[in-house]
Design a protein around this motif. Structure first.
Motif, mmCIF file in Angstrom:
data_model
loop_
_atom_site.group_PDB
_atom_site.id
_atom_site.type_symbol
_atom_site.label_atom_id
_atom_site.label_comp_id
_atom_site.label_asym_id
_atom_site.label_seq_id
_atom_site.Cartn_x
_atom_site.Cartn_y
_atom_site.Cartn_z
ATOM 1 N N GLY A 1 -0.603 11.920 -4.849
ATOM 2 C CA GLY A 1 -0.632 13.278 -5.374
ATOM 3 C C GLY A 1 -1.437 14.262 -4.539
ATOM 4 N N ALA A 2 -2.225 13.809 -3.608
ATOM 5 C CA ALA A 2 -2.964 14.688 -2.699
ATOM 6 C C ALA A 2 -2.123 14.871 -1.444
ATOM 7 C CB ALA A 2 -4.314 14.056 -2.344
ATOM 8 N N PRO A 3 -2.482 15.849 -0.608
ATOM 9 C CA PRO A 3 -1.759 15.955 0.664
ATOM 10 C C PRO A 3 -1.897 14.660 1.469
ATOM 11 C CG PRO A 3 -3.135 17.887 0.313
ATOM 12 C CD PRO A 3 -3.481 16.900 -0.755
ATOM 13 N N VAL A 4 -0.785 14.155 1.959
ATOM 14 C CA VAL A 4 -0.758 12.925 2.757
ATOM 15 C C VAL A 4 -0.003 13.206 4.051
ATOM 16 C CG1 VAL A 4 0.104 10.555 2.915
ATOM 17 C CG2 VAL A 4 -0.770 11.409 0.738
ATOM 18 N N VAL A 5 -0.607 12.824 5.152
ATOM 19 C CA VAL A 5 0.077 12.814 6.434
ATOM 20 C C VAL A 5 -0.072 11.394 6.947
ATOM 21 C CG1 VAL A 5 0.135 13.680 8.799
ATOM 22 C CG2 VAL A 5 -0.375 15.250 6.910
ATOM 23 N N SER A 6 1.046 10.748 7.197
ATOM 24 C CA SER A 6 0.992 9.369 7.655
ATOM 25 C C SER A 6 1.392 9.281 9.119
ATOM 26 C CB SER A 6 1.869 8.470 6.788
ATOM 27 O OG SER A 6 3.231 8.686 7.079
ATOM 28 N N THR B 1 -5.624 -1.571 0.095
ATOM 29 C CA THR B 1 -6.396 -0.560 -0.631
ATOM 30 C C THR B 1 -5.633 -0.224 -1.905
ATOM 31 O OG1 THR B 1 -7.143 0.372 1.453
ATOM 32 C CG2 THR B 1 -7.441 1.733 -0.474
ATOM 33 N N THR B 2 -6.359 -0.036 -2.981
ATOM 34 C CA THR B 2 -5.726 0.295 -4.257
ATOM 35 C C THR B 2 -5.628 1.805 -4.439
ATOM 36 O OG1 THR B 2 -7.815 0.351 -5.438
ATOM 37 C CG2 THR B 2 -6.684 -1.790 -5.322
ATOM 38 N N LEU B 3 -4.791 2.222 -5.371
ATOM 39 C CA LEU B 3 -4.681 3.638 -5.706
ATOM 40 C C LEU B 3 -6.023 4.188 -6.192
ATOM 41 C CD1 LEU B 3 -2.753 6.042 -5.800
ATOM 42 C CD2 LEU B 3 -2.044 5.300 -8.078
ATOM 43 N N PRO B 4 -6.757 3.475 -7.072
ATOM 44 C CA PRO B 4 -8.090 3.973 -7.446
ATOM 45 C C PRO B 4 -9.023 4.104 -6.237
ATOM 46 C CG PRO B 4 -7.379 2.333 -9.031
ATOM 47 C CD PRO B 4 -6.375 2.314 -7.904
ATOM 48 N N GLN C 1 -6.810 -0.644 15.111
ATOM 49 C CA GLN C 1 -6.251 -1.921 15.527
ATOM 50 C C GLN C 1 -5.662 -2.695 14.366
ATOM 51 O OE1 GLN C 1 -9.525 -3.839 17.468
ATOM 52 N NE2 GLN C 1 -9.622 -2.318 19.085
ATOM 53 N N ILE C 2 -5.843 -2.185 13.148
ATOM 54 C CA ILE C 2 -5.401 -2.896 11.947
ATOM 55 C C ILE C 2 -4.572 -1.951 11.088
ATOM 56 C CG2 ILE C 2 -6.185 -4.015 9.815
ATOM 57 C CD1 ILE C 2 -8.742 -4.787 11.340
ATOM 58 N N THR C 3 -3.442 -2.460 10.600
ATOM 59 C CA THR C 3 -2.655 -1.686 9.642
ATOM 60 C C THR C 3 -2.674 -2.406 8.305
ATOM 61 O OG1 THR C 3 -0.626 -2.811 10.329
ATOM 62 C CG2 THR C 3 -1.091 -0.659 11.330
ATOM 63 N N PRO C 4 -2.672 -1.668 7.236
ATOM 64 C CA PRO C 4 -2.801 -0.223 7.186
ATOM 65 C C PRO C 4 -4.261 0.219 7.346
ATOM 66 C CG PRO C 4 -2.621 -1.079 4.968
ATOM 67 C CD PRO C 4 -2.474 -2.254 5.900
ATOM 68 N N THR C 5 -4.412 1.445 7.797
ATOM 69 C CA THR C 5 -5.714 2.098 7.831
ATOM 70 C C THR C 5 -5.566 3.418 7.098
ATOM 71 O OG1 THR C 5 -6.411 1.086 9.911
ATOM 72 C CG2 THR C 5 -7.482 3.140 9.307
ATOM 73 N N LEU C 6 -6.507 3.705 6.231
ATOM 74 C CA LEU C 6 -6.512 4.982 5.525
ATOM 75 C C LEU C 6 -7.787 5.727 5.881
ATOM 76 C CD1 LEU C 6 -5.150 2.882 3.099
ATOM 77 C CD2 LEU C 6 -4.585 5.191 2.424
ATOM 78 N N LEU C 7 -7.635 7.020 6.120
ATOM 79 C CA LEU C 7 -8.761 7.894 6.419
ATOM 80 C C LEU C 7 -8.631 9.126 5.544
ATOM 81 C CD1 LEU C 7 -7.487 7.624 9.896
ATOM 82 C CD2 LEU C 7 -9.873 7.105 9.647
ATOM 83 N N VAL C 8 -9.729 9.786 5.322
ATOM 84 C CA VAL C 8 -9.692 11.069 4.638
ATOM 85 C C VAL C 8 -10.180 12.110 5.630
ATOM 86 C CG1 VAL C 8 -10.586 12.456 2.737
ATOM 87 C CG2 VAL C 8 -10.045 10.041 2.364
ATOM 88 N N VAL D 1 0.821 -1.209 0.000
ATOM 89 C CA VAL D 1 0.000 0.000 0.000
ATOM 90 C C VAL D 1 0.860 1.266 0.000
ATOM 91 C CG1 VAL D 1 -1.774 1.283 1.275
ATOM 92 C CG2 VAL D 1 -1.940 -1.206 1.075
ATOM 93 N N SER D 2 1.970 1.261 0.733
ATOM 94 C CA SER D 2 2.806 2.463 0.854
ATOM 95 C C SER D 2 3.273 3.031 -0.489
ATOM 96 C CB SER D 2 4.009 2.187 1.760
ATOM 97 O OG SER D 2 3.591 1.952 3.077
ATOM 98 N N PRO D 3 3.725 2.223 -1.447
ATOM 99 C CA PRO D 3 4.118 2.796 -2.731
ATOM 100 C C PRO D 3 2.962 3.510 -3.431
ATOM 101 C CG PRO D 3 4.963 0.561 -2.532
ATOM 102 C CD PRO D 3 4.032 0.776 -1.382
#
Length: 168
Positions: free
Chosen positions: A86-91, A151-154, A130-137, A78-80
């Motif tokens: 291209g959007a702002p990302v804070v990890s 999670t995919t890039l799309p 409790q699970i990695t990775p987790t993505l939020l907007v 997922v990290s790559p």
């Protein structure tokens, strides 16, 4: 198109739709106890010491928040994609060691997204992750569109697009 191919195509589309419904339901279930206000995170400092105000940053445009760990196998895939979004990302790197170790990991893999080192899982606990990775907007100071696991890039683009739609 011959009839057997049409039937297979319809079946494949049906399975993909079913998969999308199941994945969405699981994401909604997993995120049911997650806080919605970014204030729960408090002030954040990325590697290098720069302060980041996620609430303020998300007022301008949606921000992808990526919670990951250096030891997470799925995060290696997922990290790559996060690096390409291209959007702002804070990890937030959880339980991945001291700052120098996390910085070395990022340099080794060529990742250039901003990283908050959550060495002791304090932020992850505040978010109920409790699970990695987790993505939020994050948008307009709120957390939205949580997903866990692969999670995919799309998929990332879709969540960011939905957040932009909701801003109007």
């Amino acid at each position: 198109m011959s009839r057997p191919w049409r039937k297979r195509l319809r079946s494949a589309i049906g399975y993909l739709l079913l998969l999308a419904v199941v994945v969405t339901a699981v994401d909604l279930w997993r995120s049911r106890d997650m806080p919605t206000a970014l204030a729960v995170l408090g002030p954040l400092a990325i590697l290098g010491g720069e302060e980041v105000d996620l609430a303020e940053l998300s007022r301008e445009e949606p921000v992808l928040i990526y919670v990951w760990a250096s030891w997470c196998g799925v995060c290696r895939f997922v990290s790559p994609m996060v690096n390409l979004v291209g959007a702002p990302v804070v990890s937030i790197a959880i339980a991945s060691g001291p700052d120098a170790r996390v910085a070395g990991y990022l340099a080794h893999h060529g990742y250039d997204f901003a990283v908050v080192n959550d060495e002791h899982n304090i932020l992850a606990r505040r978010l109920g992750i409790q699970i990695t990775p987790t993505l939020l907007v994050a948008t307009k100071g709120e957390l939205k569109y949580a997903t866990t696991g692969f999670t995919t890039l799309p998929g990332m683009y879709l969540r960011l697009w939905l957040a932009r739609l909701g801003r109007d």
